[in-house]
Write a protein that holds these residues in place. Structure first.
Motif, PDB file in Angstrom:
ATOM      1  N   VAL A  87       0.791 -27.922  15.108  1.00 27.16           N
ATOM      2  CA  VAL A  87       1.368 -26.581  15.229  1.00 27.16           C
ATOM      3  C   VAL A  87       2.571 -26.484  14.303  1.00 27.16           C
ATOM      4  O   VAL A  87       3.500 -27.292  14.403  1.00 27.16           O
ATOM      5  N   PRO A  88       2.577 -25.507  13.382  1.00 22.83           N
ATOM      6  CA  PRO A  88       3.732 -25.375  12.469  1.00 22.83           C
ATOM      7  C   PRO A  88       5.031 -25.157  13.247  1.00 22.83           C
ATOM      8  O   PRO A  88       5.053 -24.518  14.304  1.00 22.83           O
ATOM      9  N   THR A  89       6.096 -25.709  12.724  1.00 17.61           N
ATOM     10  CA  THR A  89       7.416 -25.550  13.345  1.00 17.61           C
ATOM     11  C   THR A  89       8.315 -24.740  12.424  1.00 17.61           C
ATOM     12  O   THR A  89       8.082 -24.642  11.218  1.00 17.61           O
ATOM     13  N   LEU A  90       9.355 -24.165  13.013  1.00 17.06           N
ATOM     14  CA  LEU A  90      10.285 -23.345  12.248  1.00 17.06           C
ATOM     15  C   LEU A  90      10.977 -24.167  11.170  1.00 17.06           C
ATOM     16  O   LEU A  90      11.311 -25.332  11.398  1.00 17.06           O
ATOM     17  N   LEU A 101      -7.116 -23.597  28.338  1.00 14.60           N
ATOM     18  CA  LEU A 101      -6.840 -22.433  27.511  1.00 14.60           C
ATOM     19  C   LEU A 101      -6.013 -22.825  26.298  1.00 14.60           C
ATOM     20  O   LEU A 101      -5.028 -23.552  26.422  1.00 14.60           O
ATOM     21  N   LYS A 102      -6.423 -22.321  25.129  1.00 16.62           N
ATOM     22  CA  LYS A 102      -5.694 -22.626  23.899  1.00 16.62           C
ATOM     23  C   LYS A 102      -5.595 -21.374  23.025  1.00 16.62           C
ATOM     24  O   LYS A 102      -6.587 -20.686  22.794  1.00 16.62           O
ATOM     25  N   PHE A 103      -4.374 -21.099  22.572  1.00 20.38           N
ATOM     26  CA  PHE A 103      -4.212 -20.134  21.479  1.00 20.38           C
ATOM     27  C   PHE A 103      -4.422 -20.889  20.177  1.00 20.38           C
ATOM     28  O   PHE A 103      -3.945 -22.023  20.014  1.00 20.38           O
ATOM     29  N   ILE A 104      -5.112 -20.264  19.220  1.00 21.46           N
ATOM     30  CA  ILE A 104      -5.539 -21.023  18.041  1.00 21.46           C
ATOM     31  C   ILE A 104      -5.078 -20.408  16.718  1.00 21.46           C
ATOM     32  O   ILE A 104      -5.470 -20.897  15.657  1.00 21.46           O
ATOM     33  N   ASP A 105      -4.270 -19.379  16.764  1.00 27.82           N
ATOM     34  CA  ASP A 105      -3.846 -18.729  15.516  1.00 27.82           C
ATOM     35  C   ASP A 105      -2.478 -19.266  15.093  1.00 27.82           C
ATOM     36  O   ASP A 105      -1.771 -19.908  15.869  1.00 27.82           O
ATOM     37  N   LEU A 106      -2.110 -18.980  13.873  1.00 27.05           N
ATOM     38  CA  LEU A 106      -0.808 -19.387  13.357  1.00 27.05           C
ATOM     39  C   LEU A 106       0.320 -18.696  14.137  1.00 27.05           C
ATOM     40  O   LEU A 106       0.133 -17.603  14.673  1.00 27.05           O
ATOM     41  N   PRO A 107       1.502 -19.304  14.196  1.00 27.82           N
ATOM     42  CA  PRO A 107       2.638 -18.642  14.866  1.00 27.82           C
ATOM     43  C   PRO A 107       2.969 -17.316  14.197  1.00 27.82           C
ATOM     44  O   PRO A 107       2.724 -17.116  13.001  1.00 27.82           O
ATOM     45  N   ALA A 108       3.546 -16.414  14.975  1.00 22.30           N
ATOM     46  CA  ALA A 108       3.809 -15.066  14.476  1.00 22.30           C
ATOM     47  C   ALA A 108       4.815 -15.041  13.332  1.00 22.30           C
ATOM     48  O   ALA A 108       4.838 -14.101  12.540  1.00 22.30           O
ATOM     49  N   TRP A 109       5.665 -16.068  13.242  1.00 28.78           N
ATOM     50  CA  TRP A 109       6.664 -16.078  12.184  1.00 28.78           C
ATOM     51  C   TRP A 109       6.108 -16.583  10.850  1.00 28.78           C
ATOM     52  O   TRP A 109       6.773 -16.511   9.815  1.00 28.78           O
TER      53      TRP A 109
END
Length: 811
Positions: free
Chosen positions: A225-228, A93-101
């Protein structure tokens, strides 16, 4: 390699059925789901065994932006079904959208907001073609109560129409490009095994075409995956959710309305859902003592079935049942349209029966997290604090703020209240820093939504004090020019023990005060803040650095605004008078510690007092400010009457002349312009005798005196000559003038408390050589306006007698 794209409408039972059937049939190697990619390492948390609905709450905060969003799941959410069925068949299973922030979600509070709703023109044309009211009715007609035959193809056609030829916005384009990278990587990793991609239907056409256009770029591997950013704080946590929060009628702007109905549709099918809907409405209305007879229900069911047949439905749809119930149960004319005829919240004026029908469809289900679900640090800190202070259960509390233990409990409760946590209600207690209330009453009742709110508040800080301070800082920043809001923030900060704030918040507070345009609001705030700064050792705000900044900024702004007020209206404004009174107190009590500029304030007051274009009440208040704050003369100085410049407090050049004449100066020896310059210079000491004479005009005397008494009440009381002059001027007024002046005079003398009014009355009796007491004199005057009317009548009678020659010895 086979990639199957399923475009869905979020929270749709029909789409959830398609997702489940597809995954069960294909048993893919990967199931890719529209969701935050930074949660991939924590998908196991979602599958712990929660009671739905639940949501992923994501937060972000940096120096310039704060963002919070939710990704809710219920049993019939296609994304949830993709997770559970994907795990059941052994898929990765993979989520594939950008982070919510991510900035792509700026302004979007819900990840699963239906993109087609942003393309209203397309939806309007589709609704018009099918003769339905809105997109929810259209969706039910096409998919929820229709047969599942060729559902995938029909959905694809629908979303292709919605997407059309229009270009997506920057946000959707960025998200789709990122999701396409995941699709390509999963396809490369899967080899010959299937891949299933579940996203919002609006994104499906772009994703279908993206892999083919990209060639063999899949060799690049999984996307990063983008990081804060380094200066940002944020994170994602699971929170319990509720059907009420999911309901479009309650403000939720995504997915399907009436979640209780669609839950039943998911579990039992359209026929059972229609029957359950009717039973739920009838039961809810009967619980509220609304008459619902068997005949009514039969009529509602028959009407619903008839509407379904006319509308071409195999089974009664949600709106068929609702229209049938409304027809049977609502006999009065409706002031507003039925709410299911449009998308959005319930409108004011909806019929009570209709409101209960909508509530019955919403359902009462509230989610619950599995005990092993990770929570933000704030949740653990709050639970420990509440348990330590005995505030974790139902209770009715009375707290004495003078007792240290009770004060500590009060501060924690106020911090919780600032975070808007349900179940903590303060019933009574101090409302401003001015009231001497030292006890509070609280009602504590645990609420199912308490945990959700604490988890969401975890975005503000790891401890209760930090979270409260961050919320207050945000409120201060958002106050804009609303000083009343800022005053509420400052008082909440005092009650919660958050007396001092960050430099950034302090700047926001100064900006709000500096931009404020309402003198009355500024004055109210300054009075409260000054009191807390001077006295409040109980709340810990005495000599607070934050409040000191507010006091200095407020004094500066009030004086600047006051000098700009123009207009000769005789209506006294107690708000602006109070603002100058608050300035007087700040200058009197805070000047040594706060470095307030007394000289500059007195110069402003002198100019304002001499400004003939300023309102009389403001001129009187400005003169009172000077009088109250003027330093005493050095020893050996000549008396005031010899050294003071001429004061003029008039509305026109005539009043300047009256002031000069009353002072004994010949009018041809001193020009009015020179008097104005002298008054505006601020030189010398104020002369109340000349000022009172110059301002005593029937139409405005009371308003000028209201300002004077509000600012210099004690000075007037301790200057017998001024009281004597007022007696002289009032006694010399004609009856007509007195009747004009009485309302303003009455308001002005109300600034003296009863005891001081007695003193003034006693001095008047002494001045006339009369016996009695001030209290007796005041009791004899029940209505000054009635006395004035009597005096006017006496004058008119005397005038008639004189005209007819009936006075004196001619009788």
């Amino acid at each position: 390699m086979t990639v199957t794209f399923i475009g869905v409408r979020h929270h749709s039972p029909a789409c959830a059925r398609l997702v489940a059937a597809t995954i069960d049939a294909l048993r893919p190697a990967y199931v890719l789901i529209e969701g935050p990619a930074d949660l991939n390492e924590r998908i196991g948390e979602l599958l712990l065994g929660h009671e739905l609905p639940v949501a992923v709450f994501s937060s972000y905060r940096d120096g310039e932006r704060r963002h919070g969003s939710w990704a809710p799941f219920c049993a019939y959410s296609p994304e949830w079904v993709a997770l559970t069925h994907g795990r059941a068949v052994g898929a990765e299973l993979k989520f594939i959208d950008l982070p919510a922030w991510h900035p792509a979600f700026a302004g979007l509070s819900n990840r699963y907001a239906d993109a087609e709703l942003r393309y209203a023109d397309v939806m309007q044309r589709l609704c018009g073609s099918f003769g339905v009211d809105n997109v929810d009715v259209l969706w039910d007609h096409l998919f929820e109560i229709a047969a599942d035959d060729e559902l995938a193809e029909r959905l694809a056609v629908y979303f292709d129409l919605v997407r059309g030829e229009s270009a997506a916005g920057e946000s959707d384009t960025a998200r789709e490009a990122y999701m396409a990278q995941w699709v390509r990587a999963a396809a490369a990793e899967a080899g010959e095994r299937p891949v299933v991609v579940v996203t919002g239907g609006f994104h499906r056409p772009a994703l279908v075409s993206a892999p083919a256009a990209a060639g063999d770029s899949a060799a690049a591997g999984w996307p990063e995956v983008p990081t804060l950013p380094p200066d940002a704080v944020g994170g994602s946590f699971l929170v319990p959710y509720s059907f009420r929060r999911l309901d479009a009628f309650d403000g939720y702007q995504s997915g399907m309305p009436s979640p209780g109905y669609y839950q039943e549709l998911w579990e039992s099918g359209p026929q059972a859902a229609a029957r359950h809907l009717t039973e739920s409405v009838a039961g809810r209305l009967r619980e509220r003592k609304q008459p619902v007879s068997t005949a009514d229900l039969i009529a509602a069911r028959v009407t619903a079935e008839g509407l379904a047949a006319v509308r071409g439905h195999r089974h009664p749809a949600r709106t068929d049942v609702l229209d049938g119930l409304a027809s049977a149960l609502v006999s009065e004319a409706l002031d507003v349209p039925l709410p299911w005829a449009a998308r959005g919240t319930l409108r004011t004026g909806s019929h009570p029966v209709v409101v209960e029908m909508v509530a019955a469809l919403s359902g009462t289900r509230v989610g619950r997290l599995h005990p092993d679900t990770p929570a933000p640090p704030l949740v653990h800190h709050v639970n420990a604090e509440l348990e330590r202070l005995g505030l974790d259960g139902p209770d009715d509390l009375e707290l004495d703020l003078t007792v240290a233990a009770d004060r500590a409990r009060s501060q924690v409760l106020h911090r919780v209240r600032v975070l808007a946590v349900p179940g903590f209600r303060r019933d009574s207690g101090p409302a401003t820093g001015l009231d001497p209330v030292l006890k509070e009453r609280w009602t504590l009742r645990p609420s199912p939504e308490r945990l959700t709110t604490f988890i969401e508040a975890g975005a503000y800080g790891a401890t209760l004090a930090d979270a409260c301070a961050a919320v207050l800082a945000e409120r201060a920043t958002r106050a804009g020019r609303d000083v009343d809001l800022l005053a509420g923030v400052l008082f909440d900060a005092a009650l919660s023990g958050t007396a001092d704030v960050s430099e950034q918040t302090l700047t926001a507070i100064e900006t709000t005060v500096a931009a404020a345009a309402d003198l009355g609001a500024l004055g109210r705030m300054l009075a409260v803040v000054l009191t807390m700064w001077r006295h409040d050792r109980i709340l810990g705000t005495a000599h607070s650095a934050t409040l000191a900044v507010v006091i200095v900024a407020a004094v500066r702004r009030i004086l600047w605004l006051a000098e700009g007020v123009q207009g000769r209206s005789a209506a006294a404004d107690l708000g602006r008078i109070g603002a100058l009174a608050a300035c007087r107190d700040a200058l009197r009590y805070g000047r040594p510690q706060l470095s307030l500029d007394l000289t500059a304030a007195l110069e402003v007051a002198a100019r304002l007092a001499a400004d003939g274009d300023a309102p009389p009440d403001l001129r009187g208040a400005a003169f009172g400010l000077r009088w109250a704050l003027q330093p005493p003369p050095p020893a050996g100085d000549p008396p005031e009457s010899a050294s003071a410049p001429l004061e003029f407090e008039g509305d026109a050049p005539e009043s300047v002349g009256a002031s000069l004449e009353s002072a004994g100066a010949p009018l041809d020896s001193v020009s009015a312009a020179a008097a104005v310059r002298e008054a505006e210079s601020g030189l010398g000491r104020p002369d109340p005798m000349r000022a009172v004479r110059g301002a005593f005009h029937p139409e405005s005397a009371g308003d000028w005196l209201a300002g004077l008494f509000a600012l210099a009440r004690e000075e007037v009381l301790h200057t017998p000559a001024v009281i004597g002059l007022l007696d002289e001027l009032l006694s010399g007024m004609a009856a007509d003038d007195f009747l004009v002046a009485v309302p303003g005079l009455r308001q002005a003398f109300e600034f003296f408390p009863p005891r001081e009014r007695e003193i003034i009355a006693g001095r008047l009796l002494e001045r006339r050589g009369l016996g009695g007491t001030g209290r007796g004199l005041l009791r004899g005057v029940t209505d000054p306006e009635l006395v004035a009317a009597g005096m006017l009548l006496d004058d008119r009678v005397d005038a008639v007698l004189r005209r007819e020659g009936l006075t004196g010895g001619n009788a």
